[in-house]
Design an enzyme around this catalytic site. Structure first.
Site, mmCIF file in Angstrom:
data_model
loop_
_atom_site.group_PDB
_atom_site.id
_atom_site.type_symbol
_atom_site.label_atom_id
_atom_site.label_comp_id
_atom_site.label_asym_id
_atom_site.label_seq_id
_atom_site.Cartn_x
_atom_site.Cartn_y
_atom_site.Cartn_z
ATOM 1 N N HIS A 84 0.833 -1.206 0.000
ATOM 2 C CA HIS A 84 0.000 0.000 0.000
ATOM 3 C C HIS A 84 0.869 1.258 0.000
ATOM 4 O O HIS A 84 0.614 2.203 -0.760
ATOM 5 C CB HIS A 84 -0.901 -0.008 1.234
ATOM 6 N N GLU A 85 1.899 1.270 0.830
ATOM 7 C CA GLU A 85 2.782 2.429 0.866
ATOM 8 C C GLU A 85 3.567 2.575 -0.432
ATOM 9 O O GLU A 85 3.800 3.692 -0.908
ATOM 10 C CB GLU A 85 3.743 2.320 2.056
ATOM 11 N N HIS B 82 1.610 4.379 -3.119
ATOM 12 C CA HIS B 82 1.667 5.839 -3.050
ATOM 13 C C HIS B 82 2.885 6.372 -3.813
ATOM 14 O O HIS B 82 2.818 7.422 -4.462
ATOM 15 C CB HIS B 82 1.727 6.305 -1.596
ATOM 16 N N GLU C 252 -6.245 6.947 -1.028
ATOM 17 C CA GLU C 252 -6.114 5.741 -0.212
ATOM 18 C C GLU C 252 -6.809 4.561 -0.885
ATOM 19 O O GLU C 252 -6.284 3.443 -0.896
ATOM 20 C CB GLU C 252 -6.705 5.984 1.182
#
Length: 324
Positions: free
Chosen positions: A147-148, A151, A222
């Site tokens: 997930h990070e 980004h 997100e």
């Protein structure tokens, strides 16, 4: 590389299109709000100066070295020798994401379960807390790191930096709105003729509208990071389990700080979407149960940190609040 062979391609395409549309609408709305405020104050010249000032601020924000941010958190590099599994995960995910080189891995010694990413595609860092390593299984940890990394792949720091610059500039312009309102109060007593009340109201309401647009944009990014994380791992359930566990851990933290208080339901004032909604979207992508990056057989055991203990975290009071 086919990234949806083990995911539901129809649902994947729908969410991707929806996230991009929401991002475009919200970012465009923020820019239009800034232009409207600038035009209200100084006409076309105001719009030009706002564009120049915003461009300079945005350039400075995105060129900020990740190490300056890491210094605020007292983060330290997490070497291969200390946490080899973490580096293996980063390398595997980076290869799937098409990054030239994996992000650097840093750690913040804190009991809080948290992770964040900073930097650009060519110079990025993924930072995790000791509490996150202790509290998640390797499968869940992989989902959070993915997930990070999403980004970073999406260059979300540019998107959110733009939103932050616009929000701050509209807040400054609102000051002029309040000043104009106070300055023209005597004319209001005389009937209010010639007072640009519509423009003044726009300036007064602009910070609230800008903040709401910024929060909505954050929630959209997100959602999109969740989608890309599942593409990278092929394991929707792993990320879902991690999100649920993080939600419970954060809930206990806030309840401990405010005895007897209940955690309020998420609303439009949240920077992150509801966990239930995130899990629902993630699991709707599931087509086959097996993950692409299978880490269940790795030796890491949840609850036992591979990072040497450094003692209890210290609370200190600084200019930006209480830090751990």
């Amino acid at each position: 590389m086919n990234t949806v062979t083990r995911l539901n391609p129809e649902v994947h395409a729908e969410y991707r299109w929806r996230n991009r549309l929401h991002t475009a609408v919200l970012a465009g709305g923020s820019l239009c709000l800034l232009a409207l405020c600038a035009f209200t104050i100084a006409g076309p010249e105001g719009v030009l100066w706002a564009a120049i000032g915003g461009g300079i601020s945005l350039y400075a924000a995105v060129r900020l070295s990740p190490r300056m941010v890491l210094g605020l958190y007292n983060a330290r590099p997490l070497t291969v020798g200390v946490f080899p599994d973490g580096h293996r995960i980063l390398e595997a995910l980076s290869a799937r994401a098409g990054l030239g080189r994996p992000p650097k891995l840093y750690i913040v010694h804190s009991r809080m379960m948290n992770a964040f990413s900073i930097g650009r595609r060519d110079d990025s860092v993924v930072c995790v807390t000791d509490g996150l390593i202790r509290g998640l299984s390797m499968r869940e940890f992989t989902g959070v790191v993915a997930h990070e990394m999403a980004h970073i792949v999406h260059e979300d720091i540019r998107v959110m930096a733009l939103s932050d610059v616009v929000s701050r500039m509209t807040s400054v312009m609102s000051f002029f709105g309040l000043f104009l309102a106070l300055f023209n109060l005597p004319q209001l007593a005389q009937g209010g003729h010639g007072v640009p009340w519509i423009g003044i109201m726009v300036l007064i309401l602009a910070p609230t509208l800008g903040t709401l647009l910024q929060l909505a944009l954050s929630r959209t990014r997100e959602f999109d990071a969740d989608l890309t994380a599942v593409e990278l791992t092929g394991d929707p359930e792993g990320l879902s389990l991690a999100l649920v566990k993080l939600e419970k851990a954060q809930g206990r933290m806030w309840e401990a700080m405010m005895p007897g208080a209940r955690i309020p339901d998420p609303s439009i004032l949240r920077s992150h979407p509801k966990t239930d909604e995130r899990v629902k979207r993630i699991m709707s992508l599931k087509k086959k149960p097996e993950p692409w990056i299978d880490v269940d057989g790795w030796p890491h055991i949840a609850g036992k940190s591979l990072v040497p203990a450094t003692g209890k975290p210290r609370r200190r009071l600084g200019g930006m609040g209480v830090w751990y």
